[in-house]
Write a protein that holds these residues in place. Structure first.
Motif, PDB file in Angstrom:
ATOM      1  N   GLU A  80      13.595 -18.773  14.858  1.00 25.76           N
ATOM      2  CA  GLU A  80      13.825 -17.367  14.361  1.00 25.76           C
ATOM      3  C   GLU A  80      12.783 -16.539  14.640  1.00 25.76           C
ATOM      4  OE1 GLU A  80      15.179 -17.313  10.317  1.00 25.76           O
ATOM      5  OE2 GLU A  80      14.442 -15.215   9.836  1.00 25.76           O
ATOM      6  N   ASP A 124      15.191 -22.792  12.111  1.00 25.73           N
ATOM      7  CA  ASP A 124      14.511 -21.579  11.168  1.00 25.73           C
ATOM      8  C   ASP A 124      13.253 -22.043  10.353  1.00 25.73           C
ATOM      9  OD1 ASP A 124      13.805 -19.619   9.287  1.00 25.73           O
ATOM     10  OD2 ASP A 124      15.835 -19.252   8.710  1.00 25.73           O
ATOM     11  N   ASP A 133      12.915 -20.820   5.875  1.00 24.69           N
ATOM     12  CA  ASP A 133      14.212 -20.004   5.373  1.00 24.69           C
ATOM     13  C   ASP A 133      13.918 -19.505   4.162  1.00 24.69           C
ATOM     14  OD1 ASP A 133      16.770 -18.818   5.906  1.00 24.69           O
ATOM     15  OD2 ASP A 133      17.400 -20.013   4.148  1.00 24.69           O
ATOM     16  N   GLY A 134      14.265 -18.234   3.525  1.00 19.66           N
ATOM     17  CA  GLY A 134      14.112 -17.659   2.348  1.00 19.66           C
ATOM     18  C   GLY A 134      12.798 -17.339   1.937  1.00 19.66           C
ATOM     19  N   ARG A 171      21.778 -15.925  10.667  1.00 24.94           N
ATOM     20  CA  ARG A 171      21.876 -15.937  12.293  1.00 24.94           C
ATOM     21  C   ARG A 171      22.657 -17.318  12.560  1.00 24.94           C
ATOM     22  NH1 ARG A 171      17.076 -12.901  10.841  1.00 24.94           N
ATOM     23  NH2 ARG A 171      17.225 -14.280   8.936  1.00 24.94           N
ATOM     24  N   GLU A 223      20.905 -20.856  11.754  1.00 27.87           N
ATOM     25  CA  GLU A 223      21.173 -20.905  10.096  1.00 27.87           C
ATOM     26  C   GLU A 223      22.478 -21.368   9.947  1.00 27.87           C
ATOM     27  OE1 GLU A 223      18.021 -17.575   8.169  1.00 27.87           O
ATOM     28  OE2 GLU A 223      19.929 -16.867   8.883  1.00 27.87           O
TER      29      GLU A 223
HETATM   30 MG    MG Z   1      16.218 -17.681   7.566  1.00 26.18          MG
END
Ligand code: MG
Ligand code: AHM
Length: 334
Positions: free
Chosen positions: A93, A117, A120-121, A276, A280
């Motif tokens: 990412e 990723d 993430d978050g 994505r 994801e």
């Molecule tokens: Mg993400």
């Protein structure tokens, strides 16, 4: 037979034979992710203590603010994957283009590509809320011995060899599948080993949790609005409840354990959705299906979508089968 005293390392070796490609390379690849997860976990846990949290004042390839830990996790995972000489390419990412691992000629003979990723978050880091790492592994489609190509990364999700995620939460877990069910391992921080804590995870057929950013309600497709109203209807036999962390990994993990649905629709702001497809939705969809759940883009199976670009976005709905079925019927009839 499941053995709760089993470490992730032992589990990987024991299950190597059932992998589609049992040369030991996939096992070694997952081991490198296990190691990187521990390093990132260490940093995430001390994020409040050191000057590693906060914005790095740069923008990633999709125009979003990157935080320092995003960079750090990206580097750790990329280096861990690079070092083992098993992957020929990595997409992240945080990287605009895929990385071709061809500094050593023999790397061109490596079979696997990884999409990731790394954090993430990440908007949750500064406020001490769970974040995660998501990974997806494919066998390359281009000839070994040649340079890795974009088509190696743009494979349908149904071609994934393995996928998983790490949650850096109240405890740290690594959950993954190689296409033979889903198993979850919890890190014992005192010893530094992951133990099999959640063998053969299965989505409850029904659930009562719906997870969506309702702040975007006015922008949702009609079918999604109807589904939310259906969940909120007092005359419903099921008492639905709303839970949304804003970390896909954490929201998905909770729903998989307790029964629920996660939704990130297309909105007028994000006309193709926000999440994505490649690093994801596909890996989460693979895990979801392996645990008996369903993952769709509103009408079609996520794993059958033909990817067009590395950072492609897609509307995403996944969870307990009966909940996704109900949502789909409302979306299709609108
Ligand atoms: Mg993400
Ligand atoms: P990120 O990869 O930039 O962190 O974005 C993905 C995250 C998901 O983890 C989460 O489900 C979603 O974005 C939350 O988005 P929103 O704040 O719009 O609800």
């Amino acid at each position: 037979m499941t053995n709760k005293n089993q470490t992730l390392g032992e589990f990987i070796i024991e299950n190597q034979k059932s992998h589609q490609y049992s040369s030991g390379e996939l096992s070694s690849l997952i081991n490198s992710i296990r190691l990187a997860a521990k390093v990132v976990n260490f940093q995430v846990n001390k994020a409040g203590l050191v000057d590693i949290i906060g914005d790095s004042n740069t923008i990633n390839t999709q125009g979003e603010e990157q935080q320092k830990l995003d960079f750090y996790a990206n580097d750790i995972f990329i280096n861990a994957l690079r070092n083992r000489n098993i992957v020929c390419g990595i997409a992240s990412e945080e990287e605009e283009d895929f990385i071709s691992i061809n500094s050593l000629d023999e790397c061109n003979n490596n079979k696997y590509v990884v999409l990731i990723d790394p954090l993430d978050g990440s908007s949750n880091i500064d406020v001490n809320v769970s974040v995660g790492t998501i990974f997806s592994i494919y066998k390359r489609v281009s000839e070994t011995g040649t340079k890795v190509e974009l088509k190696d990364f743009l494979q349908k999700g149904n071609k994934q060899v393995a996928a998983g995620y790490i949650i850096y939460g109240t405890s740290t877990m690594l959950v993954y599948t190689t296409g033979f069910g889903v198993n979850g391992f919890t890190l014992n921080p005192a010893i530094g080993s992951f133990y099999l804590s959640h063998p053969e995870i299965k989505f409850p057929e029904k659930g009562n949790i719906y997870s969506i950013n309702e702040g975007n309600y006015l922008q949702f497709p009609k079918g999604v609005k109807k589904y939310i109203k259906y969940c909120q209807d007092e005359t419903n036999k099921v008492a639905y409840t709303s839970r949304y962390i804003g970390s896909l990994v954490s929201d998905f993990h909770r729903n998989m354990i307790k029964g629920g649905i996660y939704m990130y629709p297309n909105t007028s702001k994000n006309i193709n959705g926000k999440l994505r497809l490649l690093y994801e939705c596909n890996p989460i969809a693979f895990i979801c299906e392996q645990a008996g759940g369903v993952a769709i883009d509103g009408s079609s199976r996520i794993l059958d979508v033909n990817p067009k670009s590395l950072h492609q976005r897609i509307p995403f709905y996944c969870g307990s089968p009966s909940m996704v079925k109900k949502l789909k019927s409302l979306m299709i009839n609108n």
